[in-house]
Design a protein around this motif. Structure first.
Motif, PDB file in Angstrom:
ATOM      1  N   ASP A  22      21.050 -21.102  72.393  1.00  0.00           N
ATOM      2  CA  ASP A  22      21.799 -22.146  72.292  1.00  0.00           C
ATOM      3  C   ASP A  22      21.513 -23.227  73.088  1.00  0.00           C
ATOM      4  N   PHE A  23      20.220 -23.232  74.274  1.00  0.00           N
ATOM      5  CA  PHE A  23      19.796 -23.910  75.473  1.00  0.00           C
ATOM      6  C   PHE A  23      20.962 -24.961  75.743  1.00  0.00           C
ATOM      7  N   GLU A  24      22.513 -24.492  75.533  1.00  0.00           N
ATOM      8  CA  GLU A  24      23.800 -25.362  76.513  1.00  0.00           C
ATOM      9  C   GLU A  24      24.001 -25.726  78.449  1.00  0.00           C
ATOM     10  N   ASP A  40      17.002 -24.947  68.168  1.00  0.00           N
ATOM     11  CA  ASP A  40      18.618 -24.730  68.411  1.00  0.00           C
ATOM     12  C   ASP A  40      18.945 -23.171  67.694  1.00  0.00           C
ATOM     13  N   ASN A  41      20.453 -22.577  68.580  1.00  0.00           N
ATOM     14  CA  ASN A  41      21.164 -21.898  68.078  1.00  0.00           C
ATOM     15  C   ASN A  41      19.729 -20.366  67.146  1.00  0.00           C
ATOM     16  N   LEU A  42      19.149 -19.626  68.398  1.00  0.00           N
ATOM     17  CA  LEU A  42      18.578 -18.475  68.093  1.00  0.00           C
ATOM     18  C   LEU A  42      19.314 -16.914  68.243  1.00  0.00           C
ATOM     19  N   ARG A  43      19.672 -17.033  66.747  1.00  0.00           N
ATOM     20  CA  ARG A  43      20.875 -15.510  66.871  1.00  0.00           C
ATOM     21  C   ARG A  43      20.808 -14.383  65.892  1.00  0.00           C
ATOM     22  N   LEU A  44      21.673 -13.041  66.551  1.00  0.00           N
ATOM     23  CA  LEU A  44      21.412 -12.355  65.026  1.00  0.00           C
ATOM     24  C   LEU A  44      22.782 -12.116  64.139  1.00  0.00           C
ATOM     25  N   GLU A  45      22.883 -12.484  62.941  1.00  0.00           N
ATOM     26  CA  GLU A  45      24.106 -11.873  61.878  1.00  0.00           C
ATOM     27  C   GLU A  45      24.170 -11.121  61.360  1.00  0.00           C
ATOM     28  N   ALA A  46      25.405 -10.352  61.239  1.00  0.00           N
ATOM     29  CA  ALA A  46      25.420  -9.329  60.031  1.00  0.00           C
ATOM     30  C   ALA A  46      26.919  -9.902  59.038  1.00  0.00           C
ATOM     31  N   LYS A  70      25.203 -35.379  70.667  1.00  0.00           N
ATOM     32  CA  LYS A  70      26.763 -34.518  70.048  1.00  0.00           C
ATOM     33  C   LYS A  70      26.970 -33.767  69.779  1.00  0.00           C
ATOM     34  N   GLY A  71      25.943 -33.415  69.505  1.00  0.00           N
ATOM     35  CA  GLY A  71      26.485 -31.980  69.167  1.00  0.00           C
ATOM     36  C   GLY A  71      26.067 -30.802  70.161  1.00  0.00           C
ATOM     37  N   GLY A  72      25.119 -30.864  71.512  1.00  0.00           N
ATOM     38  CA  GLY A  72      25.531 -30.091  72.611  1.00  0.00           C
ATOM     39  C   GLY A  72      24.133 -30.550  72.442  1.00  0.00           C
ATOM     40  N   ALA A  73      23.691 -29.129  73.582  1.00  0.00           N
ATOM     41  CA  ALA A  73      21.421 -29.704  73.663  1.00  0.00           C
ATOM     42  C   ALA A  73      20.734 -28.491  72.678  1.00  0.00           C
ATOM     43  N   VAL A  74      19.613 -29.290  72.621  1.00  0.00           N
ATOM     44  CA  VAL A  74      18.348 -28.631  71.171  1.00  0.00           C
ATOM     45  C   VAL A  74      17.884 -28.423  71.942  1.00  0.00           C
ATOM     46  N   ALA A  75      16.288 -27.755  72.102  1.00  0.00           N
ATOM     47  CA  ALA A  75      15.101 -27.675  72.899  1.00  0.00           C
ATOM     48  C   ALA A  75      14.052 -28.824  71.569  1.00  0.00           C
ATOM     49  N   ARG A  76      13.345 -29.260  72.286  1.00  0.00           N
ATOM     50  CA  ARG A  76      12.022 -30.230  71.538  1.00  0.00           C
ATOM     51  C   ARG A  76      10.874 -29.581  71.857  1.00  0.00           C
ATOM     52  N   PHE A  77      10.225 -28.056  70.675  1.00  0.00           N
ATOM     53  CA  PHE A  77       9.019 -27.884  71.298  1.00  0.00           C
ATOM     54  C   PHE A  77       8.144 -29.775  70.487  1.00  0.00           C
TER      55      PHE A  77
END
Length: 764
Positions: A4-6, A143-149, A27-34
C-alpha cells in the motif's frame, strides 16, 4: 494487503527495469507513480516494475482468494494497456491486460479462477507490471495491491452415466476459490433413505464420482461445500429424486446446444431427457431449434453406445404444426469430427487430446464404445418460410438394434434476417494453401467452391496481405452472392520504407482498377490496407505512404492494424487513416467514440491473441466465445471485423480423412505454431471445403449481430432493448457469460421481441 506504499521504504524494495518510480503523498495517503518511457528502436521493449520478492514469500498461496486487485489511474489522455505477468515456482506464467483509463485511481481486478488453469496458485513467486513497446511516455499511479475473497459460491451439476461404464452418478462442481466438498448419495426406499455412496475432496474445480454400478431405483444426491479459510456458512445443494434404470441400454442419445463442445467422456446432465435403445418407457419433449426466417441454427444430438457399433442416421422432413405450407425449414446432418491437439505454448487449455471441430458428412459411422459422439443438426429457413412450429424426427439405426426415433421441434419466429450484414468483414482466404493440399489442377476447380462457401457463411472473402489487385470479375461475382460485398482489400502495403518511385509505380498500377470501381460504384467498399501491426518506429513511413495515396485517390479508404492507442490523434495519422483496426484487447471505447466523431471507423480483430480472459476461438476454447464476439461487437458499435486467414493449413498436405470410419480425423490442428485452429476455421475436405463447429458459430454470431442491428435500427426503444439484451450476456470484454442456457434464453427473447414488433405490438 500486499503493498500500500504507506511505509516510506516500500517503493525502494521494488525492482525497476527501465521505469522511474516515485512515492507521492496526498490527502488519501501514499501512492506510487511509475513512469514508463516511450519505446524507441534499440531501447528496452518491456519496461517493468516487479513486486518485492519478500512480499510474495510472505503471501505466496493465493488459493483462498477470488481476485488479485490493485488501484490504477493515469493523467495521460489515452487509455494505457498495462500488462501484468504472474509466475509460479514451476516456471509457468500468465499474462493479463488491464486497460487504465484516464482519471483518478480506480480498482482493477483479475479473477484467480481464470488463472487456475495456467498457474499453481499454491506458490506465486513473481508479479510484474509492465508495458509492451510503449507508444508514448506513460505515467501510471498504483496503490493497494491486494488479494480479495468474496462469499463462497459454487456452480454444480450431476451427470448420469446411463450405460453404467464408470460411475452411475458424477458431481461436477466449480467454486470461486478453494473449498472442501462432500457428496453423499442416498437410495430412497419405501420406509427410509440409505447412504450408498460418499465422496469428498478439496479444490476449486472438482469432479467427484458419487456411486458405481448402483442398482435400479430412486436416488438423492446431496452436496456440501465448506470454506476452510474463512469459515463462512456451508453451501448445500440437493438433486433428486433421480431414477436409475437397469439393465443399461445399448444406445443412449441426448440433446446439447450448439454452443457447448462435447468431449468423448462427457455424460448427460441429470436434468436432460434421454432417448435409449432398446426403448424403455421414456417420454421426453425432444430437441428444439428456434430461429428467424432466412437464418440457420443448429443443435447437437449426442450418442453413446455400450459397444462398438456401426450406425446410420437419417431425418424426416419437417412438417408444419397446425397449418399448411410447401416452404418448410430444411435439415442438414453432420457428424462432429475430432482432431487431436497437442498442448499449445501460447495459451492455457483445460486439456489436450481429441477435441470436436470439423463437421463431416452424415454417412454411416463406426461408433466407438463409451465415446460420446455428437450429431450436428442444422436447420435453415428461407425468407418466405412461414413462422410457426414444425415437427420432425431423427432416425438412428445400428446393427442388431431396433431403430431409435428422436423427436425434433423447430420454432420459426415472425421476423426476417436480412441477406446483407451490418458489420463488415474482411476474412482472408489463403488461396496458395489450396494447391498445397489438392494440387494445382484440383485447386483451380475448387477455388470458386471455397469462395461460395465463405459467402454463404456471410463473410467477405479477401486477402489482408494482397500483393496483387483483385479481379473485377471476382468482385462482381461476390457482389451477386447471398451476403453481397461490403468490404475487400484492393492492395496491402508492407510494413517498410517505400521509395517515391515505388509509390508512384503502384499508384499507376492501381489507377485503372480504381476507375473501374468508381464506375461500378463499389469503391467505397475497397480498402487500401497496410502497415500490419506496425509499431511507432514505422509511423513516419506510414504517414508518408498513406498521405501519398490519399492525395492520389481521395475516395480510396485506408485501413490499418498499426498499434496507435490514440487512433491517429497523437501521431499525425488521424486524417490519413479511415479505418483503425485494433486488437480486441486494445480496443479503447473512449478513443473509438472520438474517432467516430471525426468520421473514422473503428473495427477490431483477433489472431493468436488475445487469450483468456478475452474471448477467442481456439479449438480448445469454449464454443460460446466464437458467437459472443459478435454480440460484443454490436455492444461496442464496432463497424467491422478483420481476420487474417480462414485456412492456414501450414502443416497439411493432403485432404482431411476419417480414421477407420469413425468421427476421428487425420488432421494437424496446430495451424500457427502450436496454436490449434488459429487462422483456420475450415478444413480441406476430399471434395471441397468442410465447415467446422467454430465456423458455424462465427456465422451464427454474424446473424445474431444482424438481428440486434435490425432491432436497434428500428427506433430508439429498439436500440435500448438491443443494448439491454447484450448487457445480460456481457459486462466487459473480459467478463461475459459462459452459460449456454442463459445465452439461449436471451437469444430467444431477442427473437420474441423482433416478432412482436413485426406484428405491430408495443414493447413495454
Amino acid at each position: 494487503m500486499l503493498q500500500d506504499f504507506e511505509e516510506p521504504e516500500a517503493l525502494s524494495r521494488w525492482k525497476a527495469d527501465h521505469v522511474r518510480a516515485t512515492r507521492l503523498i496526498g490527502k488519501g495517503g501514499a501512492v506510487a507513480r511509475f513512469r514508463y518511457p516511450a519505446w524507441m528502436p534499440g531501447s528496452d521493449k518491456w519496461p517493468a516494475m516487479r513486486l518485492p520478492d519478500e512480499t510474495l514469500e510472505a503471501h505466496s498461496d493465493w488459493r483462498d482468494f477470488d481476485t488479485f486487485a490493485l488501484d490504477l489511474g493515469t493523467s495521460h489522455p489515452r487509455t494505457i494497456h498495462l500488462k501484468i505477468r504472474i509466475d509460479d515456482d514451476r516456471g509457468a506464467y500468465a499474462i493479463r491486460i488491464l486497460p487504465v483509463a484516464p482519471g483518478p485511481l480506480r480498482a482493477h481486478r483479475l479473477s484467480l479462477a481464470s488463472l487456475d488453469d495456467e498457474l499453481d496458485l499454491r506458490r506465486i513467486t513473481r508479479v510484474d507490471l509492465y508495458l509492451s513497446q510503449p507508444a508514448a511516455d506513460y505515467v501510471i499511479d498504483v496503490d493497494n495491491l491486494r488479494l480479495e475473497a468474496d462469499s463462497l459460491r459454487a456452480e454444480a451439476r450431476v451427470l448420469i452415466d446411463p450405460l453404467g461404464e464408470d460411475s452411475s452418478l458424477t458431481v461436477q462442481v466449480e467454486h470461486n476459490r478453494r473449498a472442501l466438498v462432500q457428496v453423499v448419495v442416498t437410495r430412497e426406499l419405501a420406509d427410509r433413505a440409505v447412504i450408498v455412496a460418499r465422496s469428498a475432496s478439496a479444490g476449486r474445480r472438482l469432479q467427484l464420482k458419487a456411486g458405481k454400478e448402483l442398482p435400479a431405483g430412486s436416488y438423492i444426491v446431496h452436496m456440501t461445500s465448506t470454506d476452510p479459510a474463512w469459515g463462512s456458512e456451508p453451501l448445500k445443494r440437493r438433486w433428486g429424486p433421480l431414477e436409475l434404470a437397469l439393465p443399461a441400454p445399448d444406445l443412449v442419445a441426448w440433446f446439447e446446444p450448439s454452443t457447448r463442445k462435447i468431449r468423448h467422456d462427457d455424460h448427460p446432465d441429470s436434468a436432460v431427457p434421454l432417448y435409449t435403445s432398446p426403448s424403455e418407457i421414456v417420454v421426453s419433449p425432444g430437441g428444439e431449434v428456434v430461429l428467424a426466417r432466412n437464418e440457420g441454427e443448429a443443435v447437437q444430438l449426442v450418442l453413446r453406445a455400450a459397444s462398438d457399433r456401426r450406425l446410420r442416421v437419417a431425418a424426416s422432413e419437417l412438417t408444419p404444426v397446425g397449418f399448411d405450407t410447401d416452404s418448410t425449414p430444411q435439415l442438414q446432418l453432420y457428424w462432429v469430427g475430432y482432431v487431436h491437439t497437442q498442448r499449445p505454448e501460447d495459451y492455457a487449455v483445460e486439456a489436450s487430446g481429441w477435441w470436436p471441430d470439423p463437421l463431416l458428412p452424415a454417412g454411416e459411422i463406426a461408433l466407438r464404445r463409451a465415446s460420446s459422439t455428437p450429431l450436428w443438426i442444422k436447420v435453415t429457413t428461407d425468407a418466405d418460410t412461414p413462422p410457426g412450429s414444425y415437427h420432425g424426427e431423427v432416425y438412428l439405426r445400428t446393427d442388431g438394434l431396433s431403430e431409435l426415433r428422436v423427436p425434433l421441434h423447430v420454432r420459426v419466429y415472425d421476423t426476417t434476417l436480412a441477406d446483407t450484414t451490418a458489420i463488415r468483414t474482411v476474412f482472408s482466404l489463403y488461396e496458395h494453401m489450396l494447391p498445397q493440399v489438392y494440387g494445382e489442377r484440383m485447386a483451380r476447380r475448387l477455388r470458386s467452391d471455397y469462395h461460395e462457401f465463405l459467402s454463404q457463411s456471410r463473410l467477405n472473402v479477401t486477402s489482408l496481405y494482397a500483393r496483387s489487385m483483385p479481379r473485377l470479375t471476382d468482385l462482381r461475382r461476390q457482389a451477386n452472392r447471398r451476403s453481397g460485398l461490403n468490404a475487400f482489400v484492393i492492395f496491402s502495403l508492407e510494413t517498410r520504407t517505400y521509395s517515391a518511385r515505388e509509390l508512384d509505380t503502384l499508384a499507376r498500377e492501381l489507377e485503372p482498377l480504381v476507375q473501374q470501381l468508381r464506375q461500378e460504384r463499389i469503391l467505397d467498399r475497397a480498402l487500401l490496407y497496410g502497415f500490419d501491426e506496425a509499431t511507432s518506429e514505422f509511423f513516419p513511413e506510414m504517414r508518408r505512404a498513406f498521405a501519398f495515396f490519399k492525395q492520389r485517390f481521395p475516395d480510396l479508404r485506408t485501413a490499418t492494424t498499426a498499434r496507435d492507442p490514440s487512433l491517429g490523434v497523437d501521431t499525425g495519422l488521424a486524417s490519413l487513416v479511415d479505418i483503425w483496426i485494433p486488437l480486441t484487447a486494445y480496443y479503447d471505447p473512449l478513443a473509438a467514440v472520438r474517432a467516430r466523431t471525426r468520421g473514422t471507423e473503428v473495427w477490431w480483430y483477433i489472431c493468436i491473441a488475445p487469450t483468456h480472459p478475452h474471448a477467442n476461438w481456439f479449438i480448445e476454447y469454449p464454443a460460446l466465445e466464437a458467437r459472443l464476439l459478435w454480440w460484443m461487437a454490436h455492444r461496442q458499435g464496432v463497424e467491422g471485423f478483420a481476420y487474417y486467414s480462414v485456412n492456414r493449413w501450414a502443416n497439411q498436405h493432403t485432404p482431411l480423412t476419417r480414421i477407420n470410419d469413425t468421427h476421428l480425423v487425420n488432421w494437424n490442428p496446430a495451424s500457427f505454431g502450436t496454436a490449434n485452429g488459429d487462422g483456420s476455421l475450415i478444413y480441406a475436405g476430399p471434395a471441397g471445403p468442410v465447415s467446422s463447429l467454430r465456423m458455424e458459430l462465427v456465422r451464427d454470431g454474424i446473424e445474431d449481430h444482424q438481428l440486434l442491428h435490425q432491432l436497434a435500427e428500428s427506433d430508439s426503444a429498439g436500440s435500448v432493448l438491443a443494448r439491454e439484451l447484450a448487457d445480460r450476456l456481457i459486462a466487459t470484454l473480459t467478463d461475459f457469460t459462459e452459460d449456454p442456457a442463459l445465452f439461449a434464453q436471451v437469444r430467444r427473447e431477442l427473437l420474441e421481441v423482433l416478432a412482436r414488433r413485426s406484428a405491430g405490438e408495443i414493447d413495454r
